[in-house]
Design an enzyme around this catalytic site. Sequence first.
Site, mmCIF file in Angstrom:
data_model
loop_
_atom_site.group_PDB
_atom_site.id
_atom_site.type_symbol
_atom_site.label_atom_id
_atom_site.label_comp_id
_atom_site.label_asym_id
_atom_site.label_seq_id
_atom_site.Cartn_x
_atom_site.Cartn_y
_atom_site.Cartn_z
ATOM 1 C CB SER A 123 -0.835 0.173 1.237
ATOM 2 O OG SER A 123 -1.478 1.171 1.491
ATOM 3 C CE1 TYR A 146 -4.159 -1.834 5.770
ATOM 4 C CE2 TYR A 146 -3.449 0.212 5.101
ATOM 5 C CZ TYR A 146 -3.719 -1.001 4.932
ATOM 6 O OH TYR A 146 -3.939 -1.386 3.510
#
Length: 315
Positions: A123, A146
């Site tokens: 990501s 995250y």
Amino acid sequence: MNKVLITGGTGFLGSHIISRIIDEVDSITVATTDIRQNTTLKKLGVDLNKINLVKGDVRDFDFLRLLFNEYEFDTVFHLGALSEVKKCQPDPKLAFETNVMGTVNILEACRIYDVKAVAVSSSDKAYGSGQVPYLEDYAMDGKGIYEVSKSCTDLIARSYYSNYGVPVVVTRCSNLYGGADMNMSRIIPNTIRLALLGQSPTIWKGSEESTREFLYVEDAVDGYLSLIENIEKTKGEAFNIGSGEIVTIGKLVEMILSKMASHPYLSINYEEKDFPEISHQYLDSNKIKDYTGWTPKTKLDKGLEYCIKGYIDIL
């Protein structure tokens, strides 16, 4: 690419990849922890009889060994993850077990069973809050739970190439949007949903000036497939995949409302947030263009129009 495994394949990106390749490969197996009714896969009208939909968890290595042994995959798209910041932050153990150890389990199975091509989804969040635009040689420097889980995923995936020659390519996409995204925690589908209901959209306080890059999902599919098709060139590498269009969150919401009949009657609600968020995130995507020739095709303005039309039909 003949026998394909997609983890998280009932999700947004996975469903669009399946829709694209379903008639071009011998078999597609989807491993998911939750076989739900209201999924992108079903909203896209994918014939579920043409795929092997298997309930199982990437945290369970024994499950994966049985799966790989039975279906003899040659290509893996590892997209399965706990992907919402708001879910990761209060439960770091679950986040790391799913996103980090789940990735280890998938890569270990790929190593044992000699898979020919593996795409692992990292990501843009893996970079943390560094200088923008992010370049692929920047350090993985996540701070939030995250973000850290994705930093680890990214490094682990490439280590399997460096140490064992597993043909893995890592993707670092910007924020995806597009048709039939049923995850209403994301700002684009939720803003459209609320506006269709005549309700005011919500922005986290302080986020309206945050800058983000949004990539149309079909362009992301093109990017993934270009990396897999060129795996001899791309293996062991990480690639940014972004649109090149940068927008503030406030401007994005205004763009959506301006394209809907509810504008300008709806005001924007601002809510307090209880999780960390990076203010500015966007990518330099020249590397994938150089390696595979991929370029994004869909401008944000047109992509939002596609989204709005699609949600009018399915919501």
